[in-house]
Design an enzyme around this catalytic site. Structure first.
Site, PDB file in Angstrom:
ATOM      1  N   ASP A  29      27.093  34.573 -26.625  1.00 45.08           N
ATOM      2  CA  ASP A  29      28.143  35.195 -27.356  1.00 45.08           C
ATOM      3  C   ASP A  29      28.988  34.238 -27.499  1.00 45.08           C
ATOM      4  O   ASP A  29      29.191  33.162 -26.630  1.00 45.08           O
ATOM      5  CB  ASP A  29      28.632  36.453 -26.303  1.00 45.08           C
ATOM      6  CG  ASP A  29      29.559  35.857 -25.316  1.00 45.08           C
ATOM      7  OD1 ASP A  29      30.700  35.962 -25.144  1.00 45.08           O
ATOM      8  OD2 ASP A  29      28.898  35.290 -24.415  1.00 45.08           O
TER       9      ASP A  29
ATOM     10  N   CYS B 197      24.336  31.748 -49.789  1.00 51.82           N
ATOM     11  CA  CYS B 197      24.150  32.675 -48.904  1.00 51.82           C
ATOM     12  C   CYS B 197      24.336  34.219 -49.678  1.00 51.82           C
ATOM     13  O   CYS B 197      24.951  34.097 -50.561  1.00 51.82           O
ATOM     14  CB  CYS B 197      25.976  32.635 -48.225  1.00 51.82           C
ATOM     15  SG  CYS B 197      26.146  34.039 -47.059  1.00 51.82           S
TER      16      CYS B 197
ATOM     17  N   CYS C 168      25.660  37.082 -48.428  1.00 54.50           N
ATOM     18  CA  CYS C 168      26.496  37.830 -47.639  1.00 54.50           C
ATOM     19  C   CYS C 168      27.243  38.804 -48.728  1.00 54.50           C
ATOM     20  O   CYS C 168      27.429  38.272 -49.895  1.00 54.50           O
ATOM     21  CB  CYS C 168      27.174  37.372 -46.661  1.00 54.50           C
ATOM     22  SG  CYS C 168      28.780  36.465 -47.224  1.00 54.50           S
TER      23      CYS C 168
ATOM     24  N   HIS D 272      31.396  36.965 -43.595  1.00 51.88           N
ATOM     25  CA  HIS D 272      30.687  35.729 -43.930  1.00 51.88           C
ATOM     26  C   HIS D 272      30.083  35.124 -42.436  1.00 51.88           C
ATOM     27  O   HIS D 272      28.974  34.765 -42.453  1.00 51.88           O
ATOM     28  CB  HIS D 272      31.383  34.831 -44.848  1.00 51.88           C
ATOM     29  CG  HIS D 272      30.748  33.337 -44.878  1.00 51.88           C
ATOM     30  ND1 HIS D 272      29.410  33.445 -45.729  1.00 51.88           N
ATOM     31  CD2 HIS D 272      30.842  32.455 -44.139  1.00 51.88           C
ATOM     32  CE1 HIS D 272      29.096  32.160 -45.687  1.00 51.88           C
ATOM     33  NE2 HIS D 272      30.089  31.254 -44.683  1.00 51.88           N
TER      34      HIS D 272
ATOM     35  N   CYS E  80      29.928  36.158 -50.210  1.00 51.09           N
ATOM     36  CA  CYS E  80      29.717  35.330 -50.981  1.00 51.09           C
ATOM     37  C   CYS E  80      29.005  35.848 -52.485  1.00 51.09           C
ATOM     38  O   CYS E  80      28.928  35.146 -53.455  1.00 51.09           O
ATOM     39  CB  CYS E  80      28.555  34.430 -50.660  1.00 51.09           C
ATOM     40  SG  CYS E  80      29.260  33.375 -49.218  1.00 51.09           S
TER      41      CYS E  80
ATOM     42  N   ASP F 176      31.441  41.458 -19.649  1.00 48.57           N
ATOM     43  CA  ASP F 176      31.579  40.543 -18.568  1.00 48.57           C
ATOM     44  C   ASP F 176      32.236  41.248 -17.483  1.00 48.57           C
ATOM     45  O   ASP F 176      32.676  42.010 -17.527  1.00 48.57           O
ATOM     46  CB  ASP F 176      32.322  39.171 -19.412  1.00 48.57           C
ATOM     47  CG  ASP F 176      33.624  39.653 -19.914  1.00 48.57           C
ATOM     48  OD1 ASP F 176      34.331  40.670 -19.691  1.00 48.57           O
ATOM     49  OD2 ASP F 176      34.197  38.732 -20.740  1.00 48.57           O
TER      50      ASP F 176
END
Length: 378
Positions: free
Chosen positions: A269, A307, A309, A338, A312, A97
């Protein structure tokens, strides 16, 4: 299939479903499948994540902050050490930015004039000055693939102030474009105008005349209502060129990502997934859960049984609550893993739905889970 932008950047639109777009933005450091969510690495690091972790999660774009890196460790040091990609060990695309939002958020520690902004560092109180030319010079030193024009981010609901600030923002946009020297960086314009349709349209049309490689929508998620945010995106959809990527700055709540994609946004973002992780919260369908809550003390279930991931697959809510309460570093790592997985998987699901032409059904079911959720763990 249509292609846009001169190399080393090209933007390809592969499919559309309503206003939503499926595309690919090619950059000097690799392709970005859109719509995409970019984790925020303010200080040249996504907090609690290694670059390898981000790759494994499926991240393709990372954002870093010009203001913070200018102050510490310094953009010239980063340039001398090979640029931001080498410095932070991330070989994928990076967006920086302009530093404008951080400068303007200092409020009592900055002074604005038509040439630029004088401000005091939040680190040591030292005085600094950003102009459009300075912002571009710092971003060129950092070496990101996508850089942003220096703009003013005004209060969204103050019509007269927003109207006056557009003159300054547009003049700065022209100065940014004139100051840019690196052909391997794409300079995006930022549409401002608060919550006012006439001002948003004026800003968009002014920036279109500059023929920039991409366009961001700024000045949202700063206090306006969700309905006002959606209205701004709907106003801009027919004005912004279909062949250029569109970036909604600072937005990352799951429902906002879906609503943004429905309204033609390609890039997002936000610090939300990493920030709430450090505060013990995890994203789930319909909202989030707070692992500090005592009801999870002996809960053997994962954050989300559906989930896949790493967090998890291996850890219970009880263990995560223990880590959070004990203020262990691993709590931030596992919850950030996660939360980023949740958002990156959501973006993948959105891309698949656009390709199949089933986005309306997917979005409707996803958003209905937020309407149905009547309790909060916050």
């Amino acid at each position: 299939m249509l292609q846009f932008l001169p190399m080393p950047f090209s933007f390809t639109l592969d499919a559309a479903d309503g206003r939503a777009r499926l595309g690919r933005l090619d950059t000097p450091h690799g392709p970005i499948e859109t719509p995409v969510f970019a984790p925020v690495g303010t200080q040249a690091t996504v907090k609690a994540m290694r670059p390898r972790d981000l790759r494994e999660l499926g991240a393709t774009l990372v954002l870093s902050n010009t203001y913070h890196l200018y102050l510490r460790p310094g953009d010239e040091l980063i340039r001398d050490l090979g640029g931001l990609h080498r410095f932070m060990g991330w070989d994928g695309p990076i967006l920086t930015d302009s530093g404008g939002f951080q400068v303007f958020s200092l409020a009592d520690a900055r002074r604005i004039d038509d040439d630029g902004v004088t401000f005091k560092s939040h680190l040591d109180g030292s005085t600094h000055r950003f102009t459009p030319e300075k912002s571009i010079a710092v971003q060129e030193n950092l070496g990101a693939d996508i850089i942003m024009m220096f703009d003013e981010c005004p209060p969204p609901n103050e019509y007269e102030y927003v109207r006056r600030s557009l003159d300054r923002t547009h003049a700065w946009a022209e100065r940014c474009l004139a100051a840019k020297t690196r052909p391997d960086q794409a300079l995006f314009g930022i549409v401002q105008g608060g919550v006012f349709r006439d001002l948003r349209e004026v800003s968009a049309r002014f920036l279109l005349d500059l023929d920039l490689p991409g366009y961001a929508v700024g000045g949202l998620a700063v206090g306006e209502t969700k309905a006002e945010m959606h209205a701004v995106l709907e106003w801009l959809h027919p004005i912004l060129p279909s062949g250029k990527p569109r970036y909604l700055m600072g937005v990352g709540a799951p429902e906002d990502l879906v609503n943004g994609v429905l309204r033609g946004i390609d890039i997002f973002d936000c610090v939300l997934p990493t920030r709430i992780a450090r505060n013990g919260a995890a994203l789930v369908l319909g909202g989030r859960i707070n692992l500090r809550n005592a009801k999870y003390t002996a809960d053997p279930a994962p954050i989300d049984p559906a989930c896949d991931c790493y967090t998890c697959a291996h850890f219970s809510r009880a263990y995560l609550r223990h880590l959070v309460k004990a203020d262990e570093i691993l709590a931030s790592i596992l919850l950030t893993t996660h939360n980023l997985h949740f958002l990156l998987r959501l973006m993948d699901d959105l891309r698949k739905a656009i390709r199949k032409g089933t986005l309306a059904d997917f979005a409707g079911e996803f958003l209905s889970s937020y309407e149905r959720r009547t309790t909060s763990d916050e």
